[in-house]
Design an enzyme around this catalytic site. Structure first.
Site: not given
Ligand code: NAD
Length: 450
Positions: A129, A241, A243-244
């Site tokens: 990291k 959530g 997001g992605n």
């Molecule tokens: P993102 O930023 O695309 O989406 C995050 C989502 O969480 C958004 O919809 C936001 O509105 C919501 N959110 C934030 N605070 C909130 C709360 N208090 N209550 C309800 N919803 C809330 O992020 P992502 O890429 O979807 O990642 C989400 C999680 O998955 C993170 O913990 C990230 O570390 C983990 N993760 C992501 C990936 C990846 O490839 N994107 C891989 C491994 C782990």
């Protein structure tokens, strides 16, 4: 050292695990937590003292200064890190974070978690990291480029396609990766697209990376349902959530026939989260059309489309079969775990660290199946590994091929963890750690390191 993907566990080992480390009284930082988790599993696996000493700490750390000329002509010195926790199973892999509160202990912990994540899905990579203490909100694009290029200049001898492969993380993106790649290639004098992942698809990125984490999560969920003889089309889910990870998890789960009835997300305007519920099932495309690029849903449009608007934490108390926390850490805690409805049979962790240890104990006691984060969300790093492989070959696969390979990896990993958990009556998180740590320990032994 036995092959711990299928370890022989004696009653004595189990007793040792139960008697495992007392909680420290001082507040724990991420690295303390990562080490405490490791110690518990090391005890369970009865690892010898030298292997424990090796794996409790990173193999190597680079701490360096990055001078950057700011837009006003002044020179500012930024602090950068690269931590390589373990590369016994293959080159290091892990993101680079830009954050004003970055600490070396956070980077150490994250590098250790990357080692276990790569090992649990059995990809031939180690854990690393990196980070820079900086706040991109206050930096121009040109200043950020200086930092990216400076970061590479400081560690160019210690990273590369066959030693340590960086990726984007918090507040870094494909553009940062391309600046870093360009600097690396300028110094090395060649084209090395396998140096870094998270590149745009037309510049050496992989098809399927966008979907990989959410789809990977659903591949593990599908297997869990199959094991229990539950048809996906007879299930409902509630998701935290949008997001992605959440969107692609909802996409594939819905395609399997499942029905998502509630989605919770953060509302930037109100600075609170809301849960949007539709008992007949949310319409993913419709919600996407109402969402911004940060995964926030427009509450007025949602209400107009007939969604009930509930408090942010209502997602956890829905009477569904499946909960998918896919937003942020520390959401299922000692305080909120009691709100989980008796109907819930499976929790799949999309986010990193959504469940605290005290909640884990209750989830285990209630007999709810938990698919732990570093297994459930490993689709992302697995696809990054595929990007690295394709980049090194300079030959790129179609999306179906990437997703097909992802399915095989995730399914195989899930089945190994589930089989161990059943056989040894372990909580899934502990079984996943036992497999991952066991594999890394075995690689260190076989190399003759310990
Ligand atoms: P993102 O930023 O695309 O989406 C995050 C989502 O969480 C958004 O919809 C936001 O509105 C919501 N959110 C934030 N605070 C909130 C709360 N208090 N209550 C309800 N919803 C809330 O992020 P992502 O890429 O979807 O990642 C989400 C999680 O998955 C993170 O913990 C990230 O570390 C983990 N993760 C992501 C990936 C990846 O490839 N994107 C891989 C491994 C782990």
């Amino acid at each position: 050292m036995p092959e711990t993907a299928t370890p022989e566990v004696s009653a004595t080992k189990k007793e040792r695990a139960e008697a495992a480390p007392a909680k420290k009284s001082k507040p724990l930082n991420s690295f303390d937590i990562a080490q405490a988790q490791f110690d518990k599993v090391a005890e369970y696996l009865a690892l010898d003292p030298s292997t424990r000493e090796l794996l409790r700490y990173p193999l190597r750390e680079y701490h360096f200064a990055i001078p950057a000329r700011m837009d006003d002509g002044s020179i500012k010195i930024f602090r950068g890190f690269r931590v390589q926790h373990n590369d016994a199973r293959g080159p290091g892999k892990g993101g680079i974070r830009f954050h004003p509160q970055e600490t070396v202990d956070t980077v150490r912990a994250l590098s250790m978690w990357m080692t276990w994540k790569c090992a649990v899905v059995d990809i031939p990579l180690g854990g690393a990291k990196g980070g820079v203490i900086c706040d991109p909100h206050n930096l121009s694009q040109r200043e950020q480029e200086q930092i990216c290029r400076g970061w590479v200049r400081q560690v160019v001898k210690n990273v590369g396609p066959i030693s340590d492969v960086p990726a984007p993380d918090v507040m870094t993106n494909a553009q940062h990766m391309l600046w870093m790649l360009d600097e690396f290639e300028e110094i090395r004098g060649g084209r090395y697209p396998g140096f870094i992942t998270g590149k745009p698809v037309d510049m050496g990125g992989s098809q399927g990376r966008t979907e990989a984490t959410g789809y990977g999560l659903v591949f593990t969920l599908r297997e869990a349902l199959k094991e229990r003889g539950i048809k996906p089309e007879s299930t409902t889910a509630s998701v935290q959530g949008f997001g992605n990870v959440a969107q692609y998890a909802i996409e594939l789960y819905s395609r399997l026939g499942g029905k998502v009835i509630a989605v919770s997300c953060w509302d930037q305007g109100d600075q609170v989260s809301y849960t949007y519920r539709k008992m007949s099932g949310v319409d993913l495309d419709q919600l996407r059309s109402m969402a911004d690029r940060f995964g926030g849903i427009d509450k007025n449009k949602a209400k107009a489309a007939g969604y009930e608007m509930l408090p942010g934490d209502a997602w956890i108390e829905q009477k569904v079969d499946i909960l998918i926390p896919a937003a942020i850490e520390n959401q299922i805690t000692g305080d909120t775990v009691g709100k989980i409805a008796p109907t819930v049979r499976i929790i799949v962790e999309g986010a990193n660290g959504p469940t605290t240890p005290d909640a884990d104990a209750q989830i285990h006691a209630r007999g709810i199946l938990l698919i732990p984060d570093f297994l459930a969300n490993a689709g992302g790093v697995t696809c990054s590994y595929f990007e690295q492989v394709q980049s090194n070959m300079n030959y790129f696969w179609e999306k179906d091929e990437v997703l097909g390979k992802l399915d095989v990896k995730m399914t195989t990993a899930y089945m190994a963890v589930s089989e161990l958990a059943r056989r040894e009556n372990l909580y899934m998180r502990d079984a996943a750690y036992a497999i991952a740590i066991g594999r890394v320990a075995k690689a260190c032994h076989e190399r003759g390191w310990v």
